[in-house]
Design a protein around this motif. Structure first.
Motif, mmCIF file in Angstrom:
data_model
loop_
_atom_site.group_PDB
_atom_site.id
_atom_site.type_symbol
_atom_site.label_atom_id
_atom_site.label_comp_id
_atom_site.label_asym_id
_atom_site.label_seq_id
_atom_site.Cartn_x
_atom_site.Cartn_y
_atom_site.Cartn_z
ATOM 1 N N THR A 117 0.796 -1.230 0.000
ATOM 2 C CA THR A 117 0.000 0.000 0.000
ATOM 3 C C THR A 117 0.834 1.288 0.000
ATOM 4 O O THR A 117 0.280 2.374 0.100
ATOM 5 C CB THR A 117 -0.944 0.020 1.216
ATOM 6 N N ALA A 118 2.152 1.154 -0.145
ATOM 7 C CA ALA A 118 2.990 2.362 -0.112
ATOM 8 C C ALA A 118 2.597 3.324 -1.232
ATOM 9 O O ALA A 118 2.529 4.547 -1.022
ATOM 10 C CB ALA A 118 4.462 1.978 -0.228
ATOM 11 N N GLY A 119 2.331 2.797 -2.426
ATOM 12 C CA GLY A 119 1.943 3.661 -3.538
ATOM 13 C C GLY A 119 0.615 4.344 -3.292
ATOM 14 O O GLY A 119 0.423 5.514 -3.654
ATOM 15 N N LEU A 120 -0.323 3.632 -2.673
ATOM 16 C CA LEU A 120 -1.625 4.221 -2.353
ATOM 17 C C LEU A 120 -1.465 5.342 -1.337
ATOM 18 O O LEU A 120 -2.119 6.390 -1.443
ATOM 19 C CB LEU A 120 -2.574 3.149 -1.807
ATOM 20 N N ARG A 121 -0.590 5.125 -0.363
ATOM 21 C CA ARG A 121 -0.342 6.174 0.638
ATOM 22 C C ARG A 121 0.275 7.416 -0.006
ATOM 23 O O ARG A 121 -0.041 8.545 0.381
ATOM 24 C CB ARG A 121 0.554 5.636 1.751
ATOM 25 N N ARG A 122 1.127 7.197 -0.996
ATOM 26 C CA ARG A 122 1.711 8.354 -1.703
ATOM 27 C C ARG A 122 0.629 9.138 -2.443
ATOM 28 O O ARG A 122 0.673 10.379 -2.476
ATOM 29 C CB ARG A 122 2.790 7.891 -2.682
ATOM 30 N N GLN A 123 -0.327 8.440 -3.044
ATOM 31 C CA GLN A 123 -1.403 9.137 -3.750
ATOM 32 C C GLN A 123 -2.290 9.915 -2.775
ATOM 33 O O GLN A 123 -2.743 11.016 -3.083
ATOM 34 C CB GLN A 123 -2.239 8.140 -4.561
ATOM 35 N N ILE A 124 -2.551 9.342 -1.601
ATOM 36 C CA ILE A 124 -3.334 10.051 -0.587
ATOM 37 C C ILE A 124 -2.606 11.315 -0.152
ATOM 38 O O ILE A 124 -3.207 12.399 -0.039
ATOM 39 C CB ILE A 124 -3.618 9.131 0.622
ATOM 40 N N ARG A 141 -6.676 14.030 -10.352
ATOM 41 C CA ARG A 141 -5.738 13.127 -11.014
ATOM 42 C C ARG A 141 -5.162 12.106 -10.034
ATOM 43 O O ARG A 141 -5.055 10.918 -10.344
ATOM 44 C CB ARG A 141 -4.603 13.914 -11.674
ATOM 45 N N HIS A 142 -4.784 12.570 -8.834
ATOM 46 C CA HIS A 142 -4.217 11.651 -7.848
ATOM 47 C C HIS A 142 -5.284 10.695 -7.314
ATOM 48 O O HIS A 142 -4.991 9.536 -6.997
ATOM 49 C CB HIS A 142 -3.556 12.426 -6.716
ATOM 50 N N GLU A 143 -6.506 11.180 -7.224
ATOM 51 C CA GLU A 143 -7.594 10.299 -6.798
ATOM 52 C C GLU A 143 -7.804 9.186 -7.826
ATOM 53 O O GLU A 143 -7.954 8.008 -7.466
ATOM 54 C CB GLU A 143 -8.887 11.108 -6.623
ATOM 55 N N LEU A 144 -7.807 9.541 -9.093
ATOM 56 C CA LEU A 144 -7.967 8.533 -10.133
ATOM 57 C C LEU A 144 -6.800 7.549 -10.105
ATOM 58 O O LEU A 144 -6.996 6.336 -10.244
ATOM 59 C CB LEU A 144 -8.054 9.200 -11.503
ATOM 60 N N GLU A 145 -5.593 8.048 -9.902
ATOM 61 C CA GLU A 145 -4.420 7.170 -9.888
ATOM 62 C C GLU A 145 -4.468 6.200 -8.713
ATOM 63 O O GLU A 145 -4.018 5.059 -8.834
ATOM 64 C CB GLU A 145 -3.138 8.011 -9.839
ATOM 65 N N PHE A 146 -5.017 6.615 -7.578
ATOM 66 C CA PHE A 146 -5.189 5.722 -6.431
ATOM 67 C C PHE A 146 -5.999 4.496 -6.864
ATOM 68 O O PHE A 146 -5.616 3.352 -6.612
ATOM 69 C CB PHE A 146 -5.909 6.481 -5.315
ATOM 70 N N HIS A 147 -7.110 4.741 -7.531
ATOM 71 C CA HIS A 147 -7.983 3.644 -7.948
ATOM 72 C C HIS A 147 -7.375 2.849 -9.103
ATOM 73 O O HIS A 147 -7.530 1.622 -9.165
ATOM 74 C CB HIS A 147 -9.357 4.195 -8.316
ATOM 75 N N ALA A 148 -6.674 3.539 -10.008
ATOM 76 C CA ALA A 148 -6.024 2.843 -11.120
ATOM 77 C C ALA A 148 -4.959 1.884 -10.613
ATOM 78 O O ALA A 148 -4.790 0.784 -11.163
ATOM 79 C CB ALA A 148 -5.409 3.855 -12.083
ATOM 80 N N GLU A 149 -4.246 2.277 -9.572
ATOM 81 C CA GLU A 149 -3.197 1.409 -9.028
ATOM 82 C C GLU A 149 -3.789 0.109 -8.471
ATOM 83 O O GLU A 149 -3.221 -0.970 -8.652
ATOM 84 C CB GLU A 149 -2.410 2.139 -7.943
ATOM 85 N N ILE A 150 -4.930 0.203 -7.810
ATOM 86 C CA ILE A 150 -5.587 -1.005 -7.300
ATOM 87 C C ILE A 150 -5.977 -1.914 -8.459
ATOM 88 O O ILE A 150 -5.796 -3.138 -8.397
ATOM 89 C CB ILE A 150 -6.810 -0.634 -6.446
ATOM 90 N N THR A 165 -9.755 2.480 -20.080
ATOM 91 C CA THR A 165 -10.660 3.033 -21.087
ATOM 92 C C THR A 165 -11.711 3.951 -20.468
ATOM 93 O O THR A 165 -12.274 4.802 -21.153
ATOM 94 C CB THR A 165 -11.385 1.907 -21.863
ATOM 95 N N MET A 166 -11.968 3.786 -19.168
ATOM 96 C CA MET A 166 -12.955 4.612 -18.475
ATOM 97 C C MET A 166 -12.351 5.866 -17.867
ATOM 98 O O MET A 166 -13.082 6.730 -17.371
ATOM 99 C CB MET A 166 -13.609 3.789 -17.351
ATOM 100 N N GLU A 167 -11.019 5.967 -17.878
ATOM 101 C CA GLU A 167 -10.357 7.012 -17.098
ATOM 102 C C GLU A 167 -10.795 8.419 -17.468
ATOM 103 O O GLU A 167 -10.977 9.272 -16.590
ATOM 104 C CB GLU A 167 -8.838 6.883 -17.221
ATOM 105 N N GLY A 168 -10.941 8.701 -18.763
ATOM 106 C CA GLY A 168 -11.342 10.042 -19.166
ATOM 107 C C GLY A 168 -12.690 10.431 -18.603
ATOM 108 O O GLY A 168 -12.857 11.507 -18.015
ATOM 109 N N ARG A 169 -13.674 9.530 -18.755
ATOM 110 C CA ARG A 169 -15.014 9.804 -18.235
ATOM 111 C C ARG A 169 -15.007 9.863 -16.711
ATOM 112 O O ARG A 169 -15.710 10.682 -16.104
ATOM 113 C CB ARG A 169 -15.996 8.746 -18.731
ATOM 114 N N LEU A 170 -14.201 9.007 -16.081
ATOM 115 C CA LEU A 170 -14.114 9.043 -14.616
ATOM 116 C C LEU A 170 -13.512 10.359 -14.134
ATOM 117 O O LEU A 170 -13.969 10.920 -13.133
ATOM 118 C CB LEU A 170 -13.292 7.865 -14.099
ATOM 119 N N LEU A 171 -12.494 10.846 -14.836
ATOM 120 C CA LEU A 171 -11.906 12.129 -14.449
ATOM 121 C C LEU A 171 -12.926 13.255 -14.537
ATOM 122 O O LEU A 171 -12.976 14.133 -13.671
ATOM 123 C CB LEU A 171 -10.699 12.462 -15.330
#
Length: 240
Positions: A117-124, A141-150, A165-171
């Motif tokens: 979870t180190a990467g997730l903590r960095r995004q938080i 952007r960092h919120e999306l990257e948190f979920h993308a990493e999972i 493929t959903m990232e643009g709409r999710l952003l």
């Protein structure tokens, strides 16, 4: 939403392009301008004007627009042409029903694989820092990257691909959602409870918390857009 005319394209801050892979570069720049809100929902995207602004032929712009239509970020309308897609309540509900199923599965698999979870903590931390400096686009952007990493750590390449493929709409949805947050710093804190079940290896709890997290954050947005949050179908694993 009011449509922007060609003047909006002139002031969008388009960067110069190299001659290599023009289609990819045009696609990435227009996509970034859409998801960051510099091209607002409903903005007309006139091919000839974009080509002139980029200083290139129309062919790479046409290819970029085709990809953006496939991404769901641009709509082709009869007699109007290409416009930035508008996200209404039903579009958000449809998107988040897919997201709920996808991410509940992703976090179960990532937890089963003992994801670090180190990467997730960095995004938080990055979300919190972006909130402190008043940069909502970076928070999103960092919120999306948190979920993308999972999704990437799920070990399921198809999940990672579908999320991408959903990232643009999710952003776009996350940015709309975050607009309603009075305390941007709270966005980072909302992700903290997801860490403990991942670290403990409790995949069922991780999935339940993920579904609750996604539902709770988007519910105010759906109401604000005039929709019914009860249309969200959170896919939860059975109680242990």
């Amino acid at each position: 939403m009011a449509e922007a005319d060609g003047g909006g394209l002139e002031t969008a801050g388009i960067a110069p392009l190299s001659h290599a892979r023009l289609g990819d570069q045009v696609y990435e720049q227009i996509r970034e301008m859409i998801v960051s809100g510099r091209f607002a929902m409903g903005t007309r995207l006139v091919e000839v004007q974009l080509a002139k602004r980029f200083g290139i032929s129309r062919a790479p712009v046409r290819e970029a627009m085709r990809r953006l239509v496939e991404d769901g970020l641009v709509d082709e309308r009869p007699r109007i042409g290409a416009t930035v897609a508008e996200m209404d309540a039903q579009a958000v509900i449809d998107l988040y029903n897919v997201r709920l199923s996808l991410e509940a599965t992703a976090i179960r698999l990532a937890t089963r694989r003992r994801m670090k979870t180190a990467g997730l903590r960095r995004q938080i931390a990055a979300m919190a820092e972006a909130a402190r400096r008043g940069d909502p686009a970076a928070v999103s952007r960092h919120e999306l990257e948190f979920h993308a990493e999972i999704c990437r750590e799920s070990g399921n390449a198809l999940i990672a691909q579908l999320f991408h493929t959903m990232e643009g709409r999710l952003l776009m949805a996350i940015a709309l959602d975050n607009e309603g947050q009075q305390d941007a710093g709270a966005i980072a804190e909302e992700h903290v409870p997801l860490l403990a079940p991942i670290e403990a290896g409790d995949e069922v709890l991780a999935a339940r918390l993920m579904a609750a997290h996604i539902t709770s954050t988007v519910t105010p947005l759906i109401r604000r857009l005039g929709g019914d949050p009860a249309s969200l179908l959170a896919t939860l694993p059975p109680e242990a």
